[in-house]
Motif scaffolding. Structure first.
Motif, mmCIF file in Angstrom:
data_model
loop_
_atom_site.group_PDB
_atom_site.id
_atom_site.type_symbol
_atom_site.label_atom_id
_atom_site.label_comp_id
_atom_site.label_asym_id
_atom_site.label_seq_id
_atom_site.Cartn_x
_atom_site.Cartn_y
_atom_site.Cartn_z
ATOM 1 N N TYR A 169 1.008 -1.941 -0.007
ATOM 2 C CA TYR A 169 0.088 0.387 0.282
ATOM 3 C C TYR A 169 1.009 0.920 -0.213
ATOM 4 O O TYR A 169 2.422 1.237 0.719
ATOM 5 C CB TYR A 169 -0.283 0.233 1.041
ATOM 6 N N TRP A 170 0.712 2.586 -1.078
ATOM 7 C CA TRP A 170 1.408 3.481 -1.118
ATOM 8 C C TRP A 170 0.661 4.638 -0.852
ATOM 9 O O TRP A 170 -0.622 4.642 -1.125
ATOM 10 C CB TRP A 170 1.328 3.084 -2.644
ATOM 11 N N LYS A 171 1.754 5.184 -0.210
ATOM 12 C CA LYS A 171 1.178 6.663 0.541
ATOM 13 C C LYS A 171 2.479 7.708 -0.260
ATOM 14 O O LYS A 171 3.428 7.198 -0.029
ATOM 15 C CB LYS A 171 1.109 7.212 1.334
ATOM 16 N N ASP A 172 1.608 8.800 -0.767
ATOM 17 C CA ASP A 172 3.313 9.685 -1.241
ATOM 18 C C ASP A 172 4.299 9.127 -2.676
ATOM 19 O O ASP A 172 5.393 9.653 -1.711
ATOM 20 C CB ASP A 172 3.336 10.381 -0.288
ATOM 21 N N ARG A 173 3.493 7.542 -2.678
ATOM 22 C CA ARG A 173 4.604 7.084 -3.532
ATOM 23 C C ARG A 173 5.807 6.004 -2.681
ATOM 24 O O ARG A 173 6.864 5.907 -2.956
ATOM 25 C CB ARG A 173 5.897 7.613 -4.868
ATOM 26 N N LYS A 174 5.448 6.369 -1.008
ATOM 27 C CA LYS A 174 6.378 5.166 -0.150
ATOM 28 C C LYS A 174 5.699 4.479 0.057
ATOM 29 O O LYS A 174 4.228 4.336 0.715
ATOM 30 C CB LYS A 174 6.611 6.513 0.551
ATOM 31 N N VAL A 175 5.784 3.570 0.346
ATOM 32 C CA VAL A 175 5.353 2.184 0.937
ATOM 33 C C VAL A 175 5.256 2.967 2.232
ATOM 34 O O VAL A 175 5.130 3.080 3.126
ATOM 35 C CB VAL A 175 6.442 0.979 1.091
ATOM 36 N N GLU A 176 3.228 2.223 2.363
ATOM 37 C CA GLU A 176 2.671 2.722 3.762
ATOM 38 C C GLU A 176 2.441 1.813 4.374
ATOM 39 O O GLU A 176 2.614 1.580 5.736
ATOM 40 C CB GLU A 176 1.812 3.586 3.271
ATOM 41 N N ARG A 177 2.372 0.606 4.102
ATOM 42 C CA ARG A 177 2.306 -0.683 4.402
ATOM 43 C C ARG A 177 2.157 -1.765 4.056
ATOM 44 O O ARG A 177 2.123 -2.055 2.661
ATOM 45 C CB ARG A 177 0.525 -1.041 5.184
ATOM 46 N N ALA A 178 2.163 -2.878 4.363
ATOM 47 C CA ALA A 178 2.215 -4.346 2.699
ATOM 48 C C ALA A 178 1.722 -5.665 3.950
ATOM 49 O O ALA A 178 2.119 -4.882 5.395
ATOM 50 C CB ALA A 178 3.488 -4.427 2.721
ATOM 51 N N ILE A 179 0.318 -5.979 3.377
ATOM 52 C CA ILE A 179 0.055 -7.394 3.773
ATOM 53 C C ILE A 179 0.414 -8.390 2.863
ATOM 54 O O ILE A 179 0.558 -8.653 1.681
ATOM 55 C CB ILE A 179 -1.551 -7.440 3.861
ATOM 56 N N PHE A 180 1.770 -9.808 3.404
ATOM 57 C CA PHE A 180 2.175 -11.085 3.032
ATOM 58 C C PHE A 180 1.011 -12.118 3.215
ATOM 59 O O PHE A 180 0.914 -11.690 4.039
ATOM 60 C CB PHE A 180 2.963 -11.026 2.442
ATOM 61 N N LYS A 181 0.174 -12.754 2.504
ATOM 62 C CA LYS A 181 -0.498 -14.199 2.408
ATOM 63 C C LYS A 181 -0.459 -15.445 1.893
ATOM 64 O O LYS A 181 -0.015 -15.165 1.234
ATOM 65 C CB LYS A 181 -2.352 -14.114 2.311
ATOM 66 N N ASP A 182 -0.084 -16.513 3.053
ATOM 67 C CA ASP A 182 0.441 -17.328 2.021
ATOM 68 C C ASP A 182 -0.982 -18.244 2.858
ATOM 69 O O ASP A 182 -0.972 -18.195 3.998
ATOM 70 C CB ASP A 182 1.557 -17.811 2.153
ATOM 71 N N MET A 183 -0.194 -19.846 3.051
ATOM 72 C CA MET A 183 -0.814 -20.695 3.219
ATOM 73 C C MET A 183 -0.077 -21.631 4.889
ATOM 74 O O MET A 183 1.157 -22.282 3.603
ATOM 75 C CB MET A 183 -2.037 -21.770 2.370
ATOM 76 N N ASP A 184 -0.559 -22.422 5.073
ATOM 77 C CA ASP A 184 -0.107 -23.201 5.971
ATOM 78 C C ASP A 184 0.181 -24.927 5.876
ATOM 79 O O ASP A 184 -1.262 -24.736 4.511
ATOM 80 C CB ASP A 184 0.236 -22.949 7.504
ATOM 81 N N ILE A 185 0.528 -25.733 5.707
ATOM 82 C CA ILE A 185 0.462 -26.784 5.758
ATOM 83 C C ILE A 185 -0.975 -27.502 5.968
ATOM 84 O O ILE A 185 -1.458 -28.253 5.157
ATOM 85 C CB ILE A 185 1.383 -28.387 6.196
ATOM 86 N N GLU A 186 -1.932 -26.624 7.220
ATOM 87 C CA GLU A 186 -2.993 -27.782 7.297
ATOM 88 C C GLU A 186 -4.285 -26.717 6.777
ATOM 89 O O GLU A 186 -5.502 -26.948 6.387
ATOM 90 C CB GLU A 186 -3.245 -27.637 8.850
ATOM 91 N N GLY A 187 -3.982 -25.469 5.601
ATOM 92 C CA GLY A 187 -4.770 -24.994 4.345
ATOM 93 C C GLY A 187 -5.568 -23.865 5.669
ATOM 94 O O GLY A 187 -6.446 -23.359 5.222
ATOM 95 N N ASN A 188 -4.511 -23.266 6.561
ATOM 96 C CA ASN A 188 -4.938 -22.171 7.393
ATOM 97 C C ASN A 188 -4.733 -21.279 6.420
ATOM 98 O O ASN A 188 -3.632 -20.585 6.241
ATOM 99 C CB ASN A 188 -4.383 -21.821 8.808
#
Lengths: 181, 420
Positions: B185-204
């Motif tokens: 997520y950008w604010k004034d062309r700088k990284v404002e925040r970021a979210i990373f999503k993946d899955m564990d071996i149990e499918g969560n």
């Protein structure tokens, strides 16, 4: 922050689980009881909380305190248990249709063993007011953390606290009047 | 509100009870129970030899990937040759992405194969943006990176809602089309925040957040008034089929009642009722039987039914075979802290007649019954055997044996016994 190292682990080894239970077990059980008012259900919830903490420690990223994290699991389990049809049938029937001879033996016992009679008044508060009040007064949790735990705004926390305190004030005045007469 | 705390607050510091309830005995009991549950979990710890073998394999993979890791990150989109090693390890994200980074810095770290989106909103004068609530931002610019993408995958277009979840294709992660996603997520062309999503071996689905104002929300219940319509992993409410039963004579279909007010929301946190990304459905529903001939019959109406299912799956009825009857069980939840409620429907094998079976216990008739989540009902020698749920403070459970009565469409309690 205590247990800071937990944010880097993916499962809790037995000694750490012991530490967590020793340090937070009573707090978790109390919180479950203050939400459910039921001794057996609180046992059940506390057990499930530590099982879930044990299995899902990898989801703890350290952005909140361990206690808040455990409380959020406690709260979620307590809420979900209330939604559970089986729970409603088996456990809540006692609350919905109390025996005419109320209060129950458990209630009698618990009423006698409260550390201070003020807890009797706290338990009379509606859940949403009781919850914010005990988080602030008993657990001394900052309002920002309460807002995060309950997923409500700080404004809502303040307004609920205001109402909870007002109700408690009225209860305490009533007790005082009763004692004078 | 004044910050001055009432005097009686001091009385609440101690308690609520004089004695500690959570004592060492309870702790020991819980510890042994937790260990027992842990041993049932598929996520068991490896023995030292197995761990050494796994470590050696990972070391080999790491060495093999070193040349690839130094290449531009456009290649991350393609799933690598090794299915066990994540294409984008979370540690790499944490090490290479910080708040305040420039666009060039992010491109250097993660490549330029991203999907950029921007949304502008008009708010009334005096509107204030809440840094923690993206729906209050007047401008949101995002870059979405998809890692470990299967051939043929096309970035799912969301409905334009810029809510944090809507930009992810959680379904894509769950069904293995993408391994992980990173949204910057950008604010004034700088990284404002970021979210990373993946899955564990149990499918969560696992969520990692980077940036200010993105404290991990505690896993409490989701807000009651969440509108799931813009969320790609949630089905639209009040349409579609929520449960099916495929039979020799036709199809059971459970659908939201017409004009109903179905609510769909994620559980929001793991508990004995399910995982945080499981969906909870509630509302009024109608169960139809769709015959092979094309005719459709209303079998049952449900008022304020609650269902919880993994992901966005349609519930499948459980089939049990009896000599003269096909019995189908509808179990609205897949797991529970104590017991699962279920409904029974029978089809007469001779006539094809479909009916809702009730449970006759002595003189009482019940529309449904409860089973243990671990031991589901079975057909044994022409009888339905049900192990009941277990409640807090109860010792053991009850096993019920029901005899199906085709004439009255009832499951008649024949016997019951207490089991440990």
């Amino acid at each position: 922050m205590a247990h800071d190292y937990l944010k880097n682990v993916t499962s809790i080894q037995s000694p750490s689980l012991n530490d967590l239970m020793r340090e937070h077990g009573q707090d978790v059980w109390n919180y479950a009881f203050l939400l459910t008012k039921n001794h057996h259900v609180s046992d059940d919830i506390a057990q499930d909380v530590f099982l879930q903490a044990f299995l899902h420690i990898s989801s703890f990223r350290g952005q909140s305190s361990v206690r808040t994290w455990l409380f959020s699991i406690t709260r979620n389990i307590a809420i979900n248990q209330k939604k559970s049809a089986f729970f409603r049938k088996v456990t809540l029937l006692d609350f919905l249709y109390p025996a005419p001879s109320a209060p129950s033996a458990e209630e009698h016992y618990l009423n006698r063993t409260y550390a201070d009679s003020i807890w009797l008044l706290v338990m009379k508060l509606p859940t949403k007011y009781r919850e914010v009040l005990i988080l602030e007064a008993h657990y001394e949790m900052p309002q920002t953390e309460i807002a995060l735990l309950l997923r409500i705004s700080i404004g809502t926390v303040k307004s609920r606290l205001h109402r909870a305190r007002a109700k408690m004030k009225a209860f305490l005045e009533e007790v005082e009047r009763h004692e004078r007469s | 509100m004044s910050d001055h705390k009432p005097e009686w607050y001091a009385r609440l510091r101690k308690g609520p009870f004089e004695k500690a309830i959570f004592d060492s005995k309870m702790q020991q009991e819980m510890e042994s129970h937790t260990k027992a549950e842990w041993s049932k979990s598929p996520k068991r710890r490896l023995n030292p030899w197995a761990a050494a073998v796994v470590a050696a394999v990972f070391l080999f993979i790491a060495i093999a990937l070193v040349p690839a890791a130094s290449q531009p990150f456009g290649s991350f989109r393609q799933s690598g040759g090794n299915a066990d090693e994540p294409v984008m390890p979370i540690q790499y994200v944490l090490d290479h992405l910080q708040v305040g980074m420039s666009e060039e810095g992010v491109k250097q770290a993660f490549g330029d194969d991203f999907d950029g989106q921007g949304v502008r909103r008009d708010f009334a004068q005096g509107h204030k943006e809440d840094p923690n609530d993206m729906s209050t931002w007047s401008a949101v610019d995002t870059w979405r990176y998809d890692f470990g993408v299967n051939d043929g995958y096309v970035i799912a277009q969301n409905s334009g809602d810029t809510d944090e979840e809507a930009i992810f294709d959680l379904q894509g992660i769950r069904n293995g089309k993408i391994e992980s996603q990173l949204v910057v997520y950008w604010k004034d062309r700088k990284v404002e925040r970021a979210i990373f999503k993946d899955m564990d071996i149990e499918g969560n689905i696992l969520t990692t957040q980077i940036g200010p104002g993105v404290e991990e929300a505690p896993p409490t219940e989701p807000p009651a008034n969440d509108d799931p319509s813009g969320n790609p992993e949630m089905p639209p409410p009040n349409e579609g089929v929520r449960a099916v039963g495929d039979t020799s004579f036709g199809l059971f279909q459970l659908r939201p009642a017409k004009g109903g007010d179905e609510k769909i929301q994620a559980l929001g946190a793991p508990s004995c009722l399910g995982q945080e990304n499981d969906l909870q459905y509630s509302g009024d529903y109608e169960l139809y039987f769709h015959k092979r001939s094309g005719d459709e019959t209303l079998i049952q109406e449900f008022n304020q039914l609650e269902m919880i299912q993994r992901e966005n799956n349609t519930i499948e009825f459980m089939k049990l075979e009896f000599p003269k009857l096909e019995l189908y069980l509808f179990i609205p939840r897949y797991t529970d802290c104590h017991g699962l409620e279920f409904y029974a429907y029978g089809i007469d094998k001779e006539t094809g007649e479909v009916s809702n079976f009730t449970f006759l216990n002595g003189e009482e008739t019940y529309p449904n019954w409860t089973t243990s989540p671990n031991n589901l009902p079975q057909a044994v020698e022409g009888k339905l055997v049900v192990e009941g749920g277990r409640g807090a403070g109860q010792d053991g459970a009850t096993r019920y044996v029901y005899d199906p009565d085709l004439a009255t469409h009832q499951l008649v309690l024949e016997s019951k016994e207490q089991i440990p």
